[in-house]
Scaffold this active site. Structure first.
Site, mmCIF file in Angstrom:
data_model
loop_
_atom_site.group_PDB
_atom_site.id
_atom_site.type_symbol
_atom_site.label_atom_id
_atom_site.label_comp_id
_atom_site.label_asym_id
_atom_site.label_seq_id
_atom_site.Cartn_x
_atom_site.Cartn_y
_atom_site.Cartn_z
ATOM 1 N N HIS A 85 0.675 4.216 -2.745
ATOM 2 C CA HIS A 85 0.362 5.616 -2.433
ATOM 3 C C HIS A 85 1.511 6.548 -2.819
ATOM 4 O O HIS A 85 1.292 7.697 -3.185
ATOM 5 C CB HIS A 85 0.017 5.784 -0.954
ATOM 6 C CG HIS A 85 -1.368 5.322 -0.623
ATOM 7 N ND1 HIS A 85 -2.219 5.989 0.214
ATOM 8 C CD2 HIS A 85 -2.061 4.235 -1.039
ATOM 9 C CE1 HIS A 85 -3.367 5.339 0.304
ATOM 10 N NE2 HIS A 85 -3.291 4.261 -0.439
ATOM 11 N N ARG A 138 0.837 -1.213 0.000
ATOM 12 C CA ARG A 138 0.000 0.000 0.000
ATOM 13 C C ARG A 138 0.870 1.261 0.000
ATOM 14 O O ARG A 138 0.587 2.228 -0.716
ATOM 15 C CB ARG A 138 -0.925 -0.005 1.228
ATOM 16 C CG ARG A 138 -1.795 1.246 1.338
ATOM 17 C CD ARG A 138 -2.819 1.127 2.470
ATOM 18 N NE ARG A 138 -3.658 2.308 2.555
ATOM 19 C CZ ARG A 138 -3.657 3.166 3.576
ATOM 20 N NH1 ARG A 138 -2.847 2.971 4.616
ATOM 21 N NH2 ARG A 138 -4.455 4.211 3.577
ATOM 22 N N TRP A 188 -10.260 -8.454 3.554
ATOM 23 C CA TRP A 188 -11.080 -8.778 2.383
ATOM 24 C C TRP A 188 -11.328 -10.287 2.271
ATOM 25 O O TRP A 188 -12.196 -10.719 1.519
ATOM 26 C CB TRP A 188 -10.402 -8.280 1.114
ATOM 27 C CG TRP A 188 -10.481 -6.799 0.912
ATOM 28 C CD1 TRP A 188 -11.453 -6.127 0.209
ATOM 29 C CD2 TRP A 188 -9.577 -5.787 1.375
ATOM 30 N NE1 TRP A 188 -11.203 -4.772 0.223
ATOM 31 C CE2 TRP A 188 -10.062 -4.525 0.925
ATOM 32 C CE3 TRP A 188 -8.405 -5.791 2.128
ATOM 33 C CZ2 TRP A 188 -9.423 -3.316 1.196
ATOM 34 C CZ3 TRP A 188 -7.764 -4.588 2.404
ATOM 35 C CH2 TRP A 188 -8.275 -3.369 1.942
HETATM 36 C C1 HEM Z 1 -9.976 2.672 -5.953
HETATM 37 C C2 HEM Z 1 -8.767 2.339 -5.522
HETATM 38 C C3 HEM Z 1 -8.438 2.075 -4.085
HETATM 39 C C4 HEM Z 1 -9.065 2.487 -2.940
HETATM 40 C C5 HEM Z 1 -10.276 3.395 -2.833
HETATM 41 C C6 HEM Z 1 -8.365 1.906 -1.831
HETATM 42 C C7 HEM Z 1 -8.693 2.089 -0.504
HETATM 43 C C8 HEM Z 1 -8.113 1.436 0.559
HETATM 44 C C9 HEM Z 1 -8.510 1.575 1.933
HETATM 45 C C10 HEM Z 1 -9.642 2.453 2.448
HETATM 46 C C11 HEM Z 1 -7.698 0.772 2.677
HETATM 47 C C12 HEM Z 1 -7.735 0.572 4.181
HETATM 48 C C13 HEM Z 1 -6.673 1.402 4.894
HETATM 49 C C14 HEM Z 1 -6.710 1.135 6.378
HETATM 50 O O1 HEM Z 1 -7.774 1.330 6.987
HETATM 51 O O2 HEM Z 1 -5.677 0.716 6.951
HETATM 52 C C15 HEM Z 1 -6.807 0.117 1.779
HETATM 53 C C16 HEM Z 1 -5.867 -0.808 2.139
HETATM 54 C C17 HEM Z 1 -5.002 -1.419 1.275
HETATM 55 N N1 HEM Z 1 -4.833 -1.120 -0.058
HETATM 56 FE FE1 HEM Z 1 -6.083 -0.012 -1.198
HETATM 57 N N2 HEM Z 1 -7.322 1.156 -2.306
HETATM 58 C C18 HEM Z 1 -7.325 1.227 -3.678
HETATM 59 C C19 HEM Z 1 -6.424 0.639 -4.525
HETATM 60 C C20 HEM Z 1 -5.326 -0.087 -4.140
HETATM 61 C C21 HEM Z 1 -4.269 -0.533 -5.015
HETATM 62 C C22 HEM Z 1 -4.199 -0.236 -6.506
HETATM 63 C C23 HEM Z 1 -3.374 -1.229 -4.232
HETATM 64 C C24 HEM Z 1 -2.088 -1.882 -4.623
HETATM 65 C C25 HEM Z 1 -1.667 -2.107 -5.849
HETATM 66 C C26 HEM Z 1 -3.886 -1.232 -2.895
HETATM 67 C C27 HEM Z 1 -3.326 -1.897 -1.819
HETATM 68 C C28 HEM Z 1 -3.842 -1.909 -0.546
HETATM 69 C C29 HEM Z 1 -3.369 -2.814 0.500
HETATM 70 C C30 HEM Z 1 -2.324 -3.902 0.345
HETATM 71 C C31 HEM Z 1 -4.106 -2.491 1.654
HETATM 72 C C32 HEM Z 1 -3.999 -3.143 3.041
HETATM 73 C C33 HEM Z 1 -3.046 -2.361 3.894
HETATM 74 C C34 HEM Z 1 -2.990 -2.847 5.331
HETATM 75 O O3 HEM Z 1 -3.110 -4.041 5.584
HETATM 76 O O4 HEM Z 1 -2.821 -2.014 6.230
HETATM 77 N N3 HEM Z 1 -5.057 -0.505 -2.874
HETATM 78 N N4 HEM Z 1 -7.060 0.545 0.486
#
Ligand code: HEM
Length: 335
Positions: A91, A87, A231
């Protein structure tokens, strides 16, 4: 082995926080338009590998990151740091705008305002402080290179595909290259919103769906985004479970928090509205179906799209060839 690129650069000392970085601002390396002449394009960012650095140097840093990951597998309900690192790299890169070639991973600006305090970046500092000891051990490595390389390790070390990666990002230590706030998507978005965001970065529908499949890893945290839960049950294992699960049945979660979905089968797993958008839009959905059926296809598409994401806006010289790192597991097997 010979040096990755012959061009030398005096990479400024990477620092772990913004106030420290500001003190180093006199050493900032810049590649602005003026340096390359008018008409050469806008916001040009050329990769320069620190002098004498070879594939082995980067594999060694990869190993340091991977080893640290392996020492903290219990972190966050057993998710480990895979998701955090994936993530953070996303970002760091997702601020890119194809229209003016601004943003992206090159300058390592996530430690500066307004990126630093962008609500969507909340929680990403966890990954950066995890990496700070590695930054200290390797002062020649830029933040942009460290964060993106850690994203590669995050995917590969939990059984994901090989991600081709190139070095040579240069730190901005003044914060002047920080991207404007609002360049990272919010989980509330619908299909049109998601499509527009990814198009701004230069991605088509296929690449967009492939990238979002990274939501197999890690979880949402109420204290970070306001959303809650993983998820699925592969949160430390890079599989196409996100797509398989999305194909199942979901209902709105009944709670006081932000709008999110939970699965009919167990009520244990979640989807963001922006994840559900991949199911609701027919052009997105066709890729969801393909990836749910064919993990190899998803691995191939994800690897290409993630590599592209990490390199958005950067020009790499001919002799800076993509590197492919061996996992710790592969190295152990070959000895
Ligand atoms: C429409 C696109 C996306 C949205 C709106 C989105 C939104 C989010 C949100 C809200 C979280 C939770 C953050 C938290 O509460 O800790 C999250 C976690 C995460 N996102 Fe996304 N994301 C998007 C695309 C992506 C993409 C393209 C990747 C990587 C290629 C990604 C990788 C991750 C990963 C690995 C986590 C888990 C992080 C953790 O375990 O703390 N996301 N994302």
């Amino acid at each position: 082995m010979s040096s990755i690129a012959s061009s030398a650069v005096n990479t400024p000392n990477p620092t772990a926080n913004s106030s420290e970085a500001k003190r180093h601002n006199s050493t900032t390396a810049t590649t602005d338009n003026a340096a390359f002449g008018a008409g050469a394009g806008i916001n040009i960012k050329r990769a320069k590998v620190p002098e004498g650095k070879t594939f082995e140097d980067y594999q060694r840093v990869y190993n340091e990151i991977a080893t640290k990951i392996s020492q903290h597998l219990d972190y966050d309900h057993g998710d480990g740091y895979f998701g955090q690192l994936v993530r953070n790299a996303w970002h760091a890169s997702a601020t890119y705008a194809v229209a003016d070639n601004s943003g992206g991973s090159y300058y390592g600006t996530m430690i500066f305002e307004p990126e630093e305090f962008d609500f969507q970046n909340k929680g990403t500092a966890i990954a950066r402080s995890f990496l700070s000891s590695i930054q200290v051990q390797n002062p020649w490595l830029s933040r942009g290179d460290l964060w993106t390389l850690a994203g590669v390790a995050g995917v590969q070390e939990c059984n994901g595909p090989k991600i081709k990666w190139r070095p040579g990002r240069l730190d901005d230590n003044t914060g002047t290259k920080a991207a404007p706030a609002g360049r990272i998507p919010d989980g509330e978005g619908d299909a049109r919103y998601v499509r527009d965001f990814f198009a701004r970065m230069g991605f088509n529908d296929r690449e967009t769906v492939a990238l979002i499949g990274a939501h197999v890893l890690g979880r949402c945290h109420t204290h970070i985004s306001g959303y809650d839960g993983p998820w699925g049950d592969d949160s430390n294992n890079f599989t196409n479970d996100f797509f398989e699960r999305l194909m199942g049945n979901w209902h709105l979660k009944n709670w006081e928090g932000r709008k999110q979905y939970e699965d009919d089968e167990t009520n244990l797993y979640m989807m963001l509205p922006s994840d559900m958008a991949l199911k609701e839009d027919s052009n997105f959905f066709k890729y969801v179906q393909e990836y749910a059926k064919d993990v190899d296809l998803w691995f191939k598409d994800f690897a290409a799209a993630y590599s592209k994401l990490l390199e958005r806006g950067i020009e790499f010289p001919e002799d800076n060839k993509p590197l492919e790192f061996k996992t710790l597991h592969e190295q152990a097997e070959s000895t």
